[in-house]
Write a protein that holds these residues in place. Structure first.
Motif, PDB file in Angstrom:
ATOM      1  N   ARG A  15       0.753  -1.168   0.050  1.00 48.86           N
ATOM      2  CA  ARG A  15      -0.113  -0.035  -0.049  1.00 48.86           C
ATOM      3  C   ARG A  15       0.844   1.277  -0.024  1.00 48.86           C
ATOM      4  O   ARG A  15       1.715   1.300   0.823  1.00 48.86           O
ATOM      5  CB  ARG A  15      -0.771   0.101   1.305  1.00 48.86           C
ATOM      6  CG  ARG A  15      -1.933  -0.932   1.254  1.00 48.86           C
ATOM      7  CD  ARG A  15      -2.862  -0.841   2.497  1.00 48.86           C
ATOM      8  NE  ARG A  15      -3.686  -1.867   2.421  1.00 48.86           N
ATOM      9  CZ  ARG A  15      -4.903  -2.094   1.659  1.00 48.86           C
ATOM     10  NH1 ARG A  15      -4.995  -1.122   0.739  1.00 48.86           N
ATOM     11  NH2 ARG A  15      -5.543  -3.017   1.863  1.00 48.86           N
ATOM     12  N   SER A  21       0.587  -3.532   5.081  1.00 48.06           N
ATOM     13  CA  SER A  21       0.313  -4.535   3.873  1.00 48.06           C
ATOM     14  C   SER A  21       1.290  -5.229   3.844  1.00 48.06           C
ATOM     15  O   SER A  21       2.355  -5.093   4.652  1.00 48.06           O
ATOM     16  CB  SER A  21       0.509  -3.509   2.568  1.00 48.06           C
ATOM     17  OG  SER A  21       1.927  -2.855   2.763  1.00 48.06           O
ATOM     18  N   CYS A  56      -4.077  -7.794  -2.892  1.00 46.42           N
ATOM     19  CA  CYS A  56      -4.621  -7.601  -1.483  1.00 46.42           C
ATOM     20  C   CYS A  56      -5.625  -8.611  -1.214  1.00 46.42           C
ATOM     21  O   CYS A  56      -6.642  -8.623  -2.193  1.00 46.42           O
ATOM     22  CB  CYS A  56      -4.980  -6.290  -1.085  1.00 46.42           C
ATOM     23  SG  CYS A  56      -5.763  -6.414   0.400  1.00 46.42           S
ATOM     24  N   ARG A  59      -7.039  -9.029   4.243  1.00 43.88           N
ATOM     25  CA  ARG A  59      -6.715  -9.405   5.607  1.00 43.88           C
ATOM     26  C   ARG A  59      -5.405  -8.897   6.065  1.00 43.88           C
ATOM     27  O   ARG A  59      -4.596  -9.512   6.957  1.00 43.88           O
ATOM     28  CB  ARG A  59      -6.819 -10.882   5.839  1.00 43.88           C
ATOM     29  CG  ARG A  59      -8.095 -11.429   5.324  1.00 43.88           C
ATOM     30  CD  ARG A  59      -8.613 -13.029   6.177  1.00 43.88           C
ATOM     31  NE  ARG A  59      -8.773 -12.964   7.312  1.00 43.88           N
ATOM     32  CZ  ARG A  59      -8.798 -13.926   8.072  1.00 43.88           C
ATOM     33  NH1 ARG A  59      -8.876 -15.264   7.330  1.00 43.88           N
ATOM     34  NH2 ARG A  59      -8.983 -13.948   9.228  1.00 43.88           N
ATOM     35  N   CYS A  60      -5.099  -7.665   5.740  1.00 46.07           N
ATOM     36  CA  CYS A  60      -3.804  -6.929   5.660  1.00 46.07           C
ATOM     37  C   CYS A  60      -3.285  -6.913   7.327  1.00 46.07           C
ATOM     38  O   CYS A  60      -2.186  -6.914   7.590  1.00 46.07           O
ATOM     39  CB  CYS A  60      -4.017  -5.613   5.354  1.00 46.07           C
ATOM     40  SG  CYS A  60      -4.876  -5.490   3.880  1.00 46.07           S
ATOM     41  N   VAL A  65       0.223 -12.610   4.944  1.00 45.31           N
ATOM     42  CA  VAL A  65      -1.015 -13.692   4.841  1.00 45.31           C
ATOM     43  C   VAL A  65      -0.925 -14.592   3.443  1.00 45.31           C
ATOM     44  O   VAL A  65      -0.671 -14.021   2.436  1.00 45.31           O
ATOM     45  CB  VAL A  65      -2.535 -13.048   5.007  1.00 45.31           C
ATOM     46  CG1 VAL A  65      -2.404 -12.434   6.190  1.00 45.31           C
ATOM     47  CG2 VAL A  65      -2.892 -12.083   3.932  1.00 45.31           C
TER      48      VAL A  65
HETATM   49  S1  FES Z   1      -2.087  -6.311   1.811  1.00 45.42           S
HETATM   50 FE1  FES Z   1      -3.995  -6.808   2.032  1.00 45.42          FE
HETATM   51  S2  FES Z   1      -4.107  -8.693   2.662  1.00 45.42           S
HETATM   52 FE2  FES Z   1      -1.890  -8.260   2.333  1.00 45.42          FE
END
Ligand code: FES
Length: 108
Positions: A15, A21, A56, A59-60, A65
């Protein structure tokens, strides 16, 4: 049978606005390590395992993740040994690595 036995999507998003992020947590290095480990173990390809980059996954807050299908198990990790455990235990042997599972409450 599906084309891949297991499919892992790793968020590599960065981000620009300063929000959390996955790229802030060296997700690219984990992705690269995971790809090479899957290949080394002979798991890659049709009937086996596919590791894909993802944008993305929303679930930042739990970053970095990744999610494994078809089980829809979400993971977060700290280092490359955690990635090795996900690859060997879950992607190869089908056993979820409970200690690395992302809690359901973690979102953006
Ligand atoms: S930046 Fe949003 S889940 Fe990885």
């Amino acid at each position: 049978m599906s084309y891949y036995q297991r499919h892992l999507f790793v968020c590599l998003n960065q981000r620009a606005n300063g929000e959390a992020s996955c790229a802030d947590h060296d997700a690219q290095a984990a992705f690269d390590h995971c790809k090479s480990r899957v290949k080394q173990l002979g798991l890659a390809g049709k009937g086996g395992v596919r590791v894909n980059k993802a944008g993305c996954l929303d679930r930042c807050a739990g970053g970095p993740v990744a999610v494994v299908y078809p089980e829809a198990v979400w993971y977060s990790w700290v280092d490359k040994s955690d990635i090795d455990e996900i690859v060997e235990s879950h992607l190869r042997d089908g056993k979820v690595v409970e200690r690395l599972v992302l809690p359901d409450a973690v979102g953006r």
